[in-house]
Design a protein around this motif. Structure first.
Motif, PDB file in Angstrom:
ATOM      1  N   PRO A 148      11.094   1.130  -1.183  1.00 43.66           N
ATOM      2  CA  PRO A 148      11.388   0.491   0.104  1.00 43.66           C
ATOM      3  C   PRO A 148      10.440  -0.663   0.432  1.00 43.66           C
ATOM      4  N   PHE A 149       9.243  -0.657  -0.140  1.00 44.11           N
ATOM      5  CA  PHE A 149       8.306  -1.746   0.125  1.00 44.11           C
ATOM      6  C   PHE A 149       8.656  -2.990  -0.682  1.00 44.11           C
ATOM      7  N   ASP A 150       9.297  -2.820  -1.835  1.00 44.67           N
ATOM      8  CA  ASP A 150       9.786  -3.971  -2.587  1.00 44.67           C
ATOM      9  C   ASP A 150      11.084  -4.491  -1.993  1.00 44.67           C
ATOM     10  N   GLN A 151      11.872  -3.600  -1.433  1.00 44.76           N
ATOM     11  CA  GLN A 151      13.158  -3.974  -0.848  1.00 44.76           C
ATOM     12  C   GLN A 151      12.984  -4.703   0.487  1.00 44.76           C
ATOM     13  N   ASN A 152      11.980  -4.296   1.277  1.00 47.60           N
ATOM     14  CA  ASN A 152      11.730  -4.903   2.581  1.00 47.60           C
ATOM     15  C   ASN A 152      10.360  -5.575   2.568  1.00 47.60           C
ATOM     16  N   PRO A 153      10.292  -6.862   2.291  1.00 49.04           N
ATOM     17  CA  PRO A 153       8.981  -7.526   2.225  1.00 49.04           C
ATOM     18  C   PRO A 153       8.256  -7.574   3.570  1.00 49.04           C
ATOM     19  N   SER A 154       8.974  -7.353   4.663  1.00 53.12           N
ATOM     20  CA  SER A 154       8.331  -7.389   5.976  1.00 53.12           C
ATOM     21  C   SER A 154       7.509  -6.127   6.242  1.00 53.12           C
TER      22      SER A 154
ATOM     23  N   PHE B 132       6.811   8.371   6.174  1.00 59.51           N
ATOM     24  CA  PHE B 132       6.456   8.967   4.895  1.00 59.51           C
ATOM     25  C   PHE B 132       5.647  10.245   5.058  1.00 59.51           C
ATOM     26  N   VAL B 133       5.645  10.824   6.271  1.00 63.45           N
ATOM     27  CA  VAL B 133       4.937  12.070   6.550  1.00 63.45           C
ATOM     28  C   VAL B 133       5.939  13.045   7.146  1.00 63.45           C
ATOM     29  N   THR B 134       5.868  14.314   6.717  1.00 65.74           N
ATOM     30  CA  THR B 134       6.777  15.328   7.261  1.00 65.74           C
ATOM     31  C   THR B 134       6.372  15.689   8.688  1.00 65.74           C
ATOM     32  N   THR B 135       7.176  16.498   9.326  1.00 65.94           N
ATOM     33  CA  THR B 135       6.870  16.898  10.699  1.00 65.94           C
ATOM     34  C   THR B 135       5.645  17.796  10.756  1.00 65.94           C
TER      35      THR B 135
ATOM     36  N   ARG C 207       6.684  11.016  -4.189  1.00 61.74           N
ATOM     37  CA  ARG C 207       7.405   9.855  -4.715  1.00 61.74           C
ATOM     38  C   ARG C 207       8.839  10.179  -5.065  1.00 61.74           C
ATOM     39  N   ARG C 208       9.077  11.360  -5.589  1.00 64.20           N
ATOM     40  CA  ARG C 208      10.428  11.700  -6.045  1.00 64.20           C
ATOM     41  C   ARG C 208      11.415  11.783  -4.892  1.00 64.20           C
ATOM     42  N   ILE C 209      10.920  11.973  -3.690  1.00 60.74           N
ATOM     43  CA  ILE C 209      11.802  12.010  -2.517  1.00 60.74           C
ATOM     44  C   ILE C 209      11.942  10.623  -1.898  1.00 60.74           C
TER      45      ILE C 209
ATOM     46  N   ARG D  61       2.101   2.620  -7.655  1.00 61.62           N
ATOM     47  CA  ARG D  61       1.064   1.798  -7.020  1.00 61.62           C
ATOM     48  C   ARG D  61       1.171   1.858  -5.501  1.00 61.62           C
ATOM     49  N   ASN D  62       2.383   1.729  -4.987  1.00 63.58           N
ATOM     50  CA  ASN D  62       2.557   1.781  -3.540  1.00 63.58           C
ATOM     51  C   ASN D  62       2.336   3.182  -2.990  1.00 63.58           C
ATOM     52  N   GLN D  63       2.598   4.233  -3.803  1.00 65.47           N
ATOM     53  CA  GLN D  63       2.321   5.592  -3.347  1.00 65.47           C
ATOM     54  C   GLN D  63       0.820   5.795  -3.167  1.00 65.47           C
ATOM     55  N   ARG D  64       0.020   5.246  -4.063  1.00 68.18           N
ATOM     56  CA  ARG D  64      -1.433   5.341  -3.912  1.00 68.18           C
ATOM     57  C   ARG D  64      -1.900   4.569  -2.681  1.00 68.18           C
ATOM     58  N   ARG D  65      -1.346   3.376  -2.472  1.00 64.06           N
ATOM     59  CA  ARG D  65      -1.693   2.588  -1.289  1.00 64.06           C
ATOM     60  C   ARG D  65      -1.250   3.296  -0.008  1.00 64.06           C
ATOM     61  N   LEU D  66      -0.074   3.929  -0.068  1.00 65.40           N
ATOM     62  CA  LEU D  66       0.461   4.661   1.080  1.00 65.40           C
ATOM     63  C   LEU D  66      -0.434   5.852   1.418  1.00 65.40           C
TER      64      LEU D  66
END
Length: 80
Positions: free
Chosen positions: A17-23, A37-40, A47-49, A55-60
């Protein structure tokens, strides 16, 4: 024949989603985006979900932990 029908074993490739939405900027100061990206209960979604690349998962993860550290996001939610 199963009552559930045919199962499609091929999964579609998930797009980051971060590559799809550059904003969308991955930053700890943006808790509205990080909450997606956090559950309740407060767990970080894998990542699989979400479909986020490695790389973005580590940054996230780093952004979520920093936001928790300065109390922009909760560590857990207490449901009593």
């Amino acid at each position: 024949m199963s009552k559930y029908g045919k199962i499609n074993w091929r999964r579609r490739r998930k797009i980051d989603p971060f590559d799809q939405n550059p904003s969308w900027r991955l930053d700890y100061k943006n808790p509205e985006l990080l909450k997606l990206f956090v559950t309740t209960t407060g767990k970080i979604l894998p990542r699989r979900i979400t479909g986020v690349n490695a790389r973005n998962q580590r940054r996230l993860r780093r952004a979520i932990l920093r936001a928790r550290q300065i109390a922009l996001l909760p560590y857990t939610t207490h449901k009593s």
